[in-house]
Design a protein around this motif. Structure first.
Motif, mmCIF file in Angstrom:
data_model
loop_
_atom_site.group_PDB
_atom_site.id
_atom_site.type_symbol
_atom_site.label_atom_id
_atom_site.label_comp_id
_atom_site.label_asym_id
_atom_site.label_seq_id
_atom_site.Cartn_x
_atom_site.Cartn_y
_atom_site.Cartn_z
ATOM 1 N N ASP A 146 69.902 -72.106 63.973
ATOM 2 C CA ASP A 146 68.921 -72.014 65.060
ATOM 3 C C ASP A 146 69.519 -71.279 66.254
ATOM 4 O OD1 ASP A 146 66.619 -72.652 66.731
ATOM 5 O OD2 ASP A 146 67.861 -74.241 67.596
ATOM 6 N N ARG A 147 70.714 -71.661 66.653
ATOM 7 C CA ARG A 147 71.343 -71.074 67.838
ATOM 8 C C ARG A 147 71.741 -69.617 67.608
ATOM 9 N NH1 ARG A 147 72.947 -74.416 71.888
ATOM 10 N NH2 ARG A 147 72.309 -76.581 71.647
ATOM 11 N N ALA A 148 71.909 -69.252 66.329
ATOM 12 C CA ALA A 148 72.223 -67.857 66.015
ATOM 13 C C ALA A 148 70.943 -67.029 65.847
ATOM 14 C CB ALA A 148 73.062 -67.782 64.742
ATOM 15 N N LYS A 179 62.353 -79.991 65.998
ATOM 16 C CA LYS A 179 62.780 -78.618 65.742
ATOM 17 C C LYS A 179 62.176 -78.094 64.441
ATOM 18 C CE LYS A 179 65.085 -75.287 67.569
ATOM 19 N NZ LYS A 179 64.904 -74.830 68.945
ATOM 20 N N ALA A 180 62.135 -78.936 63.413
ATOM 21 C CA ALA A 180 61.523 -78.526 62.142
ATOM 22 C C ALA A 180 60.041 -78.205 62.349
ATOM 23 C CB ALA A 180 61.689 -79.638 61.096
ATOM 24 N N THR A 181 59.369 -79.034 63.126
ATOM 25 C CA THR A 181 57.957 -78.815 63.444
ATOM 26 C C THR A 181 57.758 -77.512 64.189
ATOM 27 O OG1 THR A 181 57.544 -81.185 63.659
ATOM 28 C CG2 THR A 181 55.984 -79.724 64.733
ATOM 29 N N TYR A 182 58.534 -77.348 65.236
ATOM 30 C CA TYR A 182 58.383 -76.206 66.135
ATOM 31 C C TYR A 182 58.608 -74.875 65.392
ATOM 32 C CZ TYR A 182 59.776 -72.828 69.726
ATOM 33 O OH TYR A 182 59.909 -71.706 70.491
ATOM 34 N N ILE A 183 59.710 -74.781 64.647
ATOM 35 C CA ILE A 183 60.027 -73.533 63.956
ATOM 36 C C ILE A 183 59.029 -73.278 62.826
ATOM 37 C CG2 ILE A 183 61.783 -72.294 62.629
ATOM 38 C CD1 ILE A 183 63.893 -73.917 64.167
ATOM 39 N N HIS A 184 58.660 -74.340 62.107
ATOM 40 C CA HIS A 184 57.663 -74.219 61.031
ATOM 41 C C HIS A 184 56.362 -73.640 61.574
ATOM 42 C CE1 HIS A 184 55.141 -75.293 57.605
ATOM 43 N NE2 HIS A 184 54.333 -75.898 58.448
ATOM 44 N N ASN A 185 55.893 -74.170 62.688
ATOM 45 C CA ASN A 185 54.629 -73.709 63.259
ATOM 46 C C ASN A 185 54.742 -72.291 63.809
ATOM 47 O OD1 ASN A 185 53.325 -76.071 62.623
ATOM 48 N ND2 ASN A 185 53.642 -77.015 64.626
ATOM 49 N N CYS A 186 55.881 -71.960 64.431
ATOM 50 C CA CYS A 186 56.078 -70.600 64.941
ATOM 51 C C CYS A 186 56.028 -69.575 63.808
ATOM 52 C CB CYS A 186 57.417 -70.496 65.671
ATOM 53 S SG CYS A 186 57.426 -71.197 67.336
ATOM 54 N N LEU A 187 56.762 -69.852 62.737
ATOM 55 C CA LEU A 187 56.793 -68.906 61.623
ATOM 56 C C LEU A 187 55.423 -68.788 60.959
ATOM 57 C CD1 LEU A 187 60.250 -69.690 59.950
ATOM 58 C CD2 LEU A 187 59.692 -67.989 61.688
ATOM 59 N N LYS A 188 54.737 -69.923 60.857
ATOM 60 C CA LYS A 188 53.397 -69.914 60.254
ATOM 61 C C LYS A 188 52.424 -69.080 61.089
ATOM 62 C CE LYS A 188 50.867 -73.609 60.542
ATOM 63 N NZ LYS A 188 50.343 -74.997 60.334
ATOM 64 N N ASN A 189 52.605 -69.105 62.402
ATOM 65 C CA ASN A 189 51.699 -68.379 63.300
ATOM 66 C C ASN A 189 52.196 -66.983 63.650
ATOM 67 O OD1 ASN A 189 50.030 -70.663 63.435
ATOM 68 N ND2 ASN A 189 51.182 -71.514 65.159
ATOM 69 N N GLY A 190 53.291 -66.554 63.007
ATOM 70 C CA GLY A 190 53.806 -65.223 63.269
ATOM 71 C C GLY A 190 54.482 -65.078 64.608
ATOM 72 N N GLU A 218 62.152 -69.976 69.886
ATOM 73 C CA GLU A 218 63.261 -69.925 70.831
ATOM 74 C C GLU A 218 64.369 -70.837 70.322
ATOM 75 O OE1 GLU A 218 62.726 -69.673 75.132
ATOM 76 O OE2 GLU A 218 60.606 -70.081 74.791
ATOM 77 N N SER A 219 65.598 -70.375 70.436
ATOM 78 C CA SER A 219 66.739 -71.168 69.968
ATOM 79 C C SER A 219 67.021 -72.342 70.910
ATOM 80 C CB SER A 219 67.984 -70.280 69.878
ATOM 81 O OG SER A 219 67.790 -69.258 68.933
ATOM 82 N N GLY A 220 67.669 -73.354 70.369
ATOM 83 C CA GLY A 220 68.093 -74.486 71.190
ATOM 84 C C GLY A 220 66.956 -75.402 71.597
ATOM 85 N N PRO A 221 67.218 -76.248 72.589
ATOM 86 C CA PRO A 221 66.254 -77.292 72.964
ATOM 87 C C PRO A 221 65.205 -76.856 73.978
ATOM 88 C CG PRO A 221 68.272 -77.576 74.181
ATOM 89 C CD PRO A 221 68.502 -76.405 73.281
ATOM 90 N N VAL A 222 65.042 -75.538 74.173
ATOM 91 C CA VAL A 222 64.068 -75.050 75.145
ATOM 92 C C VAL A 222 62.674 -75.582 74.793
ATOM 93 C CG1 VAL A 222 62.964 -73.019 76.132
ATOM 94 C CG2 VAL A 222 65.398 -72.961 75.560
ATOM 95 N N GLY A 223 62.046 -76.258 75.746
ATOM 96 C CA GLY A 223 60.693 -76.769 75.535
ATOM 97 C C GLY A 223 60.637 -78.156 74.941
ATOM 98 N N PHE A 224 61.809 -78.715 74.582
ATOM 99 C CA PHE A 224 61.783 -80.051 73.984
ATOM 100 C C PHE A 224 61.886 -81.127 75.044
ATOM 101 C CE2 PHE A 224 64.115 -83.750 72.235
ATOM 102 C CZ PHE A 224 63.132 -84.196 71.379
#
Length: 274
Positions: free
Chosen positions: A103-105, A146-157, A161-167
């Motif tokens: 994630d951080r990379a 984090k799993a939720t956030y990245i899953h939804n971002c990728l699904k929505n194109g 953002e890396s790290g805990p931004v927005g959490f």
């Protein structure tokens, strides 16, 4: 694993991912698989142990546990709770670290999402030994978010953002695909996961375990170094052994042996600081 489970009853939907994780780890790490099933068994009993379909399912699950326990024999991680707890926790945090490093990379992909989510499930399983530490409660909550956030971002194109931004303790619901889906109106939690408290700073150098869904070119291990201290993987393994021996000694109220082994572990871990 010879005993096959019947279809999971709707009442146990919340346990389906723990059971799937157990099945996935039958050939990777039987200890992890065992405690995932034990978690499902204990929580299934709390949810519904009276209806016919649930009783049948729990009975078959108990058969699986008995078979697996026999296969593991005198394994310390099964016969000694302190060793078993350390095994599950270390495995969960290794998976967390792999996902967090990806994630951080800025490497966002399905394997890292699954590793985040599986780490959270294994921290659930850790509760068979008692209540989670506040740190692990935060790790679990962050991993699921984090799993939720990245899953939804990728699904929505979208680009995550890396790290805990927005959490800030986002809520989530588990869907049928093994990932978590955010609610439309997340509630605030009682804590905020601050960047300075990220687990990576505490667990730098933990080895990625087999089956942690790391790509083939991911280094299997990263030496730990901090403040001039550099420990090899062998040093960590030896320190863990000393701690395990100390735990075993305490079970027999052998304080002298416990202290001796803890002192050895402490000396090993601090020697390079001197």
């Amino acid at each position: 694993m010879t005993a096959q489970l019947p279809p999971i009853p709707p009442q146990f939907k919340s346990l389906q991912h723990h059971l799937r994780t157990a099945q996935e780890h039958d050939k990777r790490d039987q200890v992890v698989a065992y405690y995932c099933r034990l978690y499902a068994m204990q929580n299934g009993m709390k949810i519904d142990s009276k209806s016919p379909e649930c009783r049948k399912f729990l009975s078959k699950l108990m058969d699986q546990l008995e078979i697996q326990k026999k296969e593991l024999g005198d394994c310390d991680s099964i016969t000694q709770e302190i060793v078993g707890s350390a095994h599950v926790e270390n495995y969960a945090l290794k998976m967390f670290l792999y996902a967090d490093n990806e994630d951080r990379a800025g490497r966002f992909h399905k394997n890292m999402i699954k590793s985040f989510y599986t780490a959270s499930l294994l921290l659930d399983a850790l509760t068979v030994f008692g209540e989670l530490s506040e740190e692990n409660i935060q790790h679990r909550k962050y991993a699921r978010w984090k799993a939720t956030y990245i899953h939804n971002c990728l699904k929505n194109g979208e680009t995550p953002e890396s790290g805990p931004v927005g959490f800030e303790g986002e809520d989530y619901n588990e869907d049928d695909d093994g990932t978590s889906a955010s609610t439309e109106a997340p509630e605030r939690s009682s804590f905020t996961y601050k960047p300075g408290n990220m687990p990576a700073s505490n667990y730098t150098g933990i080895h990625i375990p087999p089956g942690a869904h790391a790509p083939a070119n991911t280094p299997a291990e990263v030496p730990h170094s901090s403040g001039g201290m550099r420990l090899t993987p062998e040093d960590f393994a030896q320190a863990q052994k000393y701690c395990k021996y100390a735990g075993s000694a305490l079970q027999y109220e052998d304080v002298n042996t416990a202290v001796e082994n803890l002192q050895k572990a402490l000396k090993l871990l601090t020697a390079s600081r001197e």
